[in-house]
Motif scaffolding. Structure first.
Motif, PDB file in Angstrom:
ATOM      1  N   LYS A 348      51.103  -9.610   3.870  1.00  0.00           N
ATOM      2  CA  LYS A 348      51.959  -8.085   4.141  1.00  0.00           C
ATOM      3  C   LYS A 348      51.694  -7.040   3.206  1.00  0.00           C
ATOM      4  O   LYS A 348      51.556  -5.959   3.550  1.00  0.00           O
ATOM      5  N   ARG A 349      51.654  -7.511   1.881  1.00  0.00           N
ATOM      6  CA  ARG A 349      51.572  -6.436   0.835  1.00  0.00           C
ATOM      7  C   ARG A 349      50.131  -5.552   1.073  1.00  0.00           C
ATOM      8  O   ARG A 349      50.229  -4.222   0.770  1.00  0.00           O
ATOM      9  N   LEU A 350      49.238  -6.507   1.352  1.00  0.00           N
ATOM     10  CA  LEU A 350      47.780  -5.840   1.341  1.00  0.00           C
ATOM     11  C   LEU A 350      47.641  -4.762   2.574  1.00  0.00           C
ATOM     12  O   LEU A 350      46.703  -4.433   3.000  1.00  0.00           O
ATOM     13  N   LYS A 351      48.770  -4.816   3.667  1.00  0.00           N
ATOM     14  CA  LYS A 351      48.577  -3.959   4.639  1.00  0.00           C
ATOM     15  C   LYS A 351      49.168  -2.621   4.320  1.00  0.00           C
ATOM     16  O   LYS A 351      49.119  -1.616   5.135  1.00  0.00           O
ATOM     17  N   GLU A 352      49.931  -2.496   3.082  1.00  0.00           N
ATOM     18  CA  GLU A 352      50.530  -1.182   2.718  1.00  0.00           C
ATOM     19  C   GLU A 352      49.791  -0.376   1.506  1.00  0.00           C
ATOM     20  O   GLU A 352      48.948  -1.054   1.152  1.00  0.00           O
ATOM     21  N   ARG A 353      50.136   0.699   1.523  1.00  0.00           N
ATOM     22  CA  ARG A 353      49.327   1.554   0.591  1.00  0.00           C
ATOM     23  C   ARG A 353      49.600   1.154  -0.765  1.00  0.00           C
ATOM     24  O   ARG A 353      50.631   0.481  -1.070  1.00  0.00           O
ATOM     25  N   PRO A 354      48.613   1.064  -1.708  1.00  0.00           N
ATOM     26  CA  PRO A 354      47.384   1.897  -1.724  1.00  0.00           C
ATOM     27  C   PRO A 354      46.275   1.364  -0.808  1.00  0.00           C
ATOM     28  O   PRO A 354      45.126   1.313  -0.771  1.00  0.00           O
ATOM     29  N   PHE A 355      46.636   0.048  -0.217  1.00  0.00           N
ATOM     30  CA  PHE A 355      45.720  -0.885   0.406  1.00  0.00           C
ATOM     31  C   PHE A 355      45.526  -0.498   1.723  1.00  0.00           C
ATOM     32  O   PHE A 355      46.371   0.364   2.318  1.00  0.00           O
ATOM     33  N   SER A 356      44.552  -1.064   2.481  1.00  0.00           N
ATOM     34  CA  SER A 356      44.342  -0.879   3.905  1.00  0.00           C
ATOM     35  C   SER A 356      44.017  -2.002   4.641  1.00  0.00           C
ATOM     36  O   SER A 356      42.934  -2.564   3.863  1.00  0.00           O
ATOM     37  N   PRO A 357      44.528  -2.559   5.845  1.00  0.00           N
ATOM     38  CA  PRO A 357      44.122  -3.667   6.532  1.00  0.00           C
ATOM     39  C   PRO A 357      42.443  -3.479   6.810  1.00  0.00           C
ATOM     40  O   PRO A 357      42.216  -2.537   7.402  1.00  0.00           O
ATOM     41  N   PRO A 358      41.775  -4.771   6.806  1.00  0.00           N
ATOM     42  CA  PRO A 358      40.363  -4.422   7.098  1.00  0.00           C
ATOM     43  C   PRO A 358      40.429  -4.457   8.813  1.00  0.00           C
ATOM     44  O   PRO A 358      41.342  -5.092   9.198  1.00  0.00           O
ATOM     45  N   LYS A 359      39.244  -4.119   9.233  1.00  0.00           N
ATOM     46  CA  LYS A 359      39.035  -4.220  10.582  1.00  0.00           C
ATOM     47  C   LYS A 359      38.163  -5.693  11.025  1.00  0.00           C
ATOM     48  O   LYS A 359      37.194  -5.655  10.441  1.00  0.00           O
ATOM     49  N   VAL A 360      38.972  -6.525  11.425  1.00  0.00           N
ATOM     50  CA  VAL A 360      38.485  -7.862  11.872  1.00  0.00           C
ATOM     51  C   VAL A 360      38.551  -8.199  13.036  1.00  0.00           C
ATOM     52  O   VAL A 360      39.739  -8.062  13.792  1.00  0.00           O
ATOM     53  N   GLU A 361      37.679  -8.797  13.897  1.00  0.00           N
ATOM     54  CA  GLU A 361      38.109  -9.185  15.310  1.00  0.00           C
ATOM     55  C   GLU A 361      37.384 -10.798  15.477  1.00  0.00           C
ATOM     56  O   GLU A 361      36.243 -11.085  14.753  1.00  0.00           O
ATOM     57  N   SER A 362      38.150 -11.372  16.497  1.00  0.00           N
ATOM     58  CA  SER A 362      37.400 -12.706  16.835  1.00  0.00           C
ATOM     59  C   SER A 362      36.280 -12.656  17.465  1.00  0.00           C
ATOM     60  O   SER A 362      35.996 -11.789  18.349  1.00  0.00           O
ATOM     61  N   ALA A 363      35.376 -13.625  17.423  1.00  0.00           N
ATOM     62  CA  ALA A 363      34.074 -13.717  17.948  1.00  0.00           C
ATOM     63  C   ALA A 363      34.415 -14.242  19.638  1.00  0.00           C
ATOM     64  O   ALA A 363      35.497 -14.806  19.785  1.00  0.00           O
ATOM     65  N   GLU A 364      33.314 -13.871  20.419  1.00  0.00           N
ATOM     66  CA  GLU A 364      33.700 -14.317  21.760  1.00  0.00           C
ATOM     67  C   GLU A 364      33.922 -15.743  22.042  1.00  0.00           C
ATOM     68  O   GLU A 364      33.109 -16.613  21.421  1.00  0.00           O
ATOM     69  N   GLY A 365      34.709 -16.359  22.485  1.00  0.00           N
ATOM     70  CA  GLY A 365      34.888 -17.666  22.733  1.00  0.00           C
ATOM     71  C   GLY A 365      35.807 -18.167  21.697  1.00  0.00           C
ATOM     72  O   GLY A 365      36.179 -19.532  21.549  1.00  0.00           O
ATOM     73  N   PHE A 366      36.348 -17.553  20.721  1.00  0.00           N
ATOM     74  CA  PHE A 366      37.094 -17.835  19.502  1.00  0.00           C
ATOM     75  C   PHE A 366      38.791 -17.272  19.651  1.00  0.00           C
ATOM     76  O   PHE A 366      38.614 -15.958  20.348  1.00  0.00           O
ATOM     77  N   PRO A 367      39.710 -17.939  19.628  1.00  0.00           N
ATOM     78  CA  PRO A 367      41.197 -17.459  19.722  1.00  0.00           C
ATOM     79  C   PRO A 367      41.296 -16.455  18.578  1.00  0.00           C
ATOM     80  O   PRO A 367      40.737 -16.550  17.541  1.00  0.00           O
ATOM     81  N   ARG A 368      42.065 -15.529  19.010  1.00  0.00           N
ATOM     82  CA  ARG A 368      42.323 -14.286  17.976  1.00  0.00           C
ATOM     83  C   ARG A 368      43.864 -14.849  17.454  1.00  0.00           C
ATOM     84  O   ARG A 368      44.847 -15.207  18.062  1.00  0.00           O
ATOM     85  N   TYR A 369      44.092 -14.767  16.104  1.00  0.00           N
ATOM     86  CA  TYR A 369      45.282 -14.919  15.436  1.00  0.00           C
ATOM     87  C   TYR A 369      45.884 -13.583  15.216  1.00  0.00           C
ATOM     88  O   TYR A 369      45.320 -12.496  15.164  1.00  0.00           O
ATOM     89  N   ASP A 370      47.241 -13.496  15.405  1.00  0.00           N
ATOM     90  CA  ASP A 370      48.281 -12.415  15.473  1.00  0.00           C
ATOM     91  C   ASP A 370      49.183 -12.654  13.986  1.00  0.00           C
ATOM     92  O   ASP A 370      49.783 -13.445  14.056  1.00  0.00           O
ATOM     93  N   THR A 371      48.753 -11.876  13.243  1.00  0.00           N
ATOM     94  CA  THR A 371      49.529 -12.011  11.756  1.00  0.00           C
ATOM     95  C   THR A 371      51.000 -11.618  11.989  1.00  0.00           C
ATOM     96  O   THR A 371      51.713 -12.027  11.140  1.00  0.00           O
TER      97      THR A 371
END
Length: 636
Positions: A348-371
């Motif tokens: 949670k802390r790494l989503k806030e400033r001065p940090f920024s959340p990375p851009k990550v996507e699930s590969a096709e055919g793999f389930p997507r996690y929702d934080t």
């Protein structure tokens, strides 16, 4: 992706592919417990040395089972400027695949099981459909047993059952089995004479009787029949006899051997995933991962060695590069801006400033996690957010450079200071276990070792040392604790005041360490003496055997001893009864913070791992000057 015994073989290729193409891997484990004796606070004493911590975890934590393993692979897509993620959630259980395979004993901790149950953990998937595994020694022993069984069976004239140079001879049948064997021979004779019958099923019998049948048929009917042991739904074993020509017999024998080899590979099971991770040489990331690493090696490679130095060598052979995100988050410059390093709070802390959340996507055919849904304590999800934490912290370090070089390679010198250093939970002055060199040795001249009656509480210690101002108490067990004073010069005063005390005793930390070293030296001397006694006993026994063989009073030719499989595995109870048969874990508190081929990996393998060259990331690496941005401090 959820992986159980039912779909493991179908998805193993996907696992291998994900590991091979990944830039780095994140892992996490869930266990059946944490400590089989001491409380978590006693297991993680604030003044443990790395060696003491290792020995305590080895003694009190390795009896539990790692029954869920999370693996998340991350690959950077340079074109899309994002990470592609593939997650796997493995359910693991050491189900014996036959009567001679290991029968594992493990323990459970009620608080851990209750905690996971409250998190929605599905134990049925573990116990009913968990993926089996074997460590390397167990695999070797099973293959030897398999080869020996085939050699002894001499199955119905099959060359595959005959050892080199074996000769056919009449089988000696015990008197109490002659009637049984004669009835079997009669039935087979009838089968051979009937043209309309092609096979015969014998009634279930004991392993010894099946062995006699195999040996007798091999001698009496070297050609024309095929013999095979099958199993009923009630696990009763019986023999089938079929009339076949030589070509068909060979075909059936080859098919049977192929099936047996496939069963052995299935028994190795999940260990094949760990072997693939080890052979890849990729960076493996975890959060407070010491227990994860110890359990993984102990369960899927070999029992942990006695000495810490040997454990370090073994670990760097199996996993050449490890990175612990909890250590990273506890180190400057992160320490000053991150207050809580538990995995959920860190994410949670790494989503806030001065940090920024990375851009990550699930590969096709793999389930997507929702934080946002926080599927904590599912190993696959925990591995996923561990990977996110590494990317965010690495990107933050990269932002301190001018110009920044995004993305940060898994071989970047920005994160290199954290390689092969595992976080030591709650140790006050030794932040990590160093796998590639000597551990830190802090000065503890302000620390006292105090022994006292079992009835004492922390308040008694505070009262005893009230004259010395603020103190810090770290319990060892019910009758001893370390007490840290503010100033080293106060230590001798405290020792002097206890000189005539009857109910308690105070020693300096140096005296405590010297006493421990002396106990260790005495233990080694005793083991050496016991070893020499054992060698002498074997020598005397070896001398006695020829004398016994020559004695007219002795009716046997030699001594035989049963083979023993080390560790906590044994043959299954079924096999023992049949005699001569054919031969991060959960806790009530956040488990991520509460504690958190070696036989074949010698010499050449170790060198291969240590010299493994990772493919250069398309984005390139950071210059060596970037390593000066920060370094892991020796103490903080």
């Amino acid at each position: 992706m959820e992986v159980t015994r039912s779909n493991f073989k179908d998805n193993l290729g996907k696992v291998y592919e994900a590991i091979e193409e990944a830039d780095f891997l994140a892992i996490d484990g869930e266990f059946s417990g944490i400590s089989d004796g001491p409380s978590v606070s006693a297991l993680t004493n604030g003044f443990d040395t790395p060696e003491e911590r290792y020995h305590k975890l080895k003694k009190h934590s390795m009896g539990f089972l790692l029954f869920q393993f999370g693996l998340c692979t991350f690959k950077y897509d340079l074109t899309e400027a994002k990470y592609i993620m593939k997650s796997f959630n493995f359910y693991i259980f050491p189900k014996p695949f036959n009567r001679t395979s290991p029968d594992v004993k493990f323990v459970c901790q009620s608080s851990s099981i209750d905690f996971l149950a409250n998190q929605g953990f599905d134990f049925n998937k573990v116990f009913h459909n968990g993926i089996p595994y074997l460590n390397q020694e167990e695999e070797r022993l099973l293959r030897e047993q398999h080869d020996e069984k085939r050699s002894q069976a001499n199955g119905a004239g099959s060359l595959s059952y005959l050892s080199p140079g074996a000769t056919k001879r009449a089988v000696t049948i015990p008197d109490d089995q002659k009637k049984f064997i004669e009835s079997v021979v009669e039935r087979i004779e009838e089968l051979l004479q009937k043209e309309d019958s092609s096979s015969l099923e014998l009634e279930p019998c004991t392993g010894f009787q099946r062995k006699l049948i195999y040996q007798m048929l091999s001698w009496k009917y070297p050609k024309g029949i095929h013999v095979e042991t099958l199993e009923t739904e009630k696990k009763e074993r019986y023999i089938t006899v079929s009339k076949v020509d030589e070509e068909e017999r060979k075909r059936r024998e080859q098919a049977k051997q192929a099936k047996e080899q496939e069963e052995l590979s299935d028994a190795v099971g999940f260990s094949r995933v760990i072997h693939a991770i080890a052979n890849s040489g990729k960076l493996v990331v975890g959060h407070n991962m010491l227990l994860d690493v110890m359990h993984t090696i102990h369960q899927f490679y070999c029992p942990l060695p006695e000495e810490l130095g040997e454990f370090k060598e073994l670990t760097t052979c199996v996993f050449p590069r490890l990175l612990d995100t909890k250590l990273m988050a506890s180190t400057p410059p992160f320490k000053e801006i991150i207050n809580n390093t538990s995995l959920a709070e860190l994410e949670k802390r790494l989503k806030e400033r001065p940090f920024s959340p990375p851009k990550v996507e699930s590969a096709e055919g793999f389930p997507r996690y929702d934080t946002a849904s926080e599927q904590l304590h599912e190993a696959g999800y925990d591995a996923y957010i561990t990977g996110l934490c590494l990317i965010s912290m690495a990107n933050f370090l990269d932002s301190l450079l001018s110009p920044p070089q995004n993305p940060v390679s898994a071989k970047s010198k920005l994160i290199e200071p954290f390689f092969n250093k595992l976080f030591l939970m709650r140790v006050i002055d030794i932040p990590y276990l160093n796998l590639e060199g000597p551990d830190l040795v802090p000065k503890r001249d302000h620390v006292l070792y105090v022994t006292f009656p079992k009835e004492w509480k922390t308040s008694n210690l505070y009262q005893l040392f009230s004259a010395f101002g603020n103190i810090q108490v770290s319990w060892i067990d019910d009758t001893s604790a370390f007490v840290s004073l503010r100033k080293p010069e106060q230590v001798q005063i405290a020792v002097n005041t206890s000189r005539y005390a009857e109910s308690y005793r105070i020693q300096t930390y140096a005296e405590y360490v010297e006493k421990k070293h002396e106990e260790k030296r005495q233990g080694k001397r005793k083991r050496t003496e016991d070893g020499w006694k054992e060698v002498e006993a074997r020598r005397l026994k070896a001398q006695a055997v020829p004398l016994l063989e020559q004695s007219p009073l002795c009716g046997f030719a030699s001594f035989t001893t049963p083979s023993v499989v080390g560790g906590k595995r044994s043959m299954s109870p079924i096999a023992e009864e049949s005699g001569c048969d054919e031969a991060e874990g959960a806790a009530p508190e956040d488990p991520s913070d509460s504690l958190e081929e070696p036989a074949d990996l010698g010499g050449k393998k170790a060198k291969k791992f240590k010299k493994a060259e990772m493919e250069q990331d398309p984005a390139g690496d950071v210059t060596s000057a970037s390593s000066m941005v920060f370094e892991v401090p020796e103490m903080w």
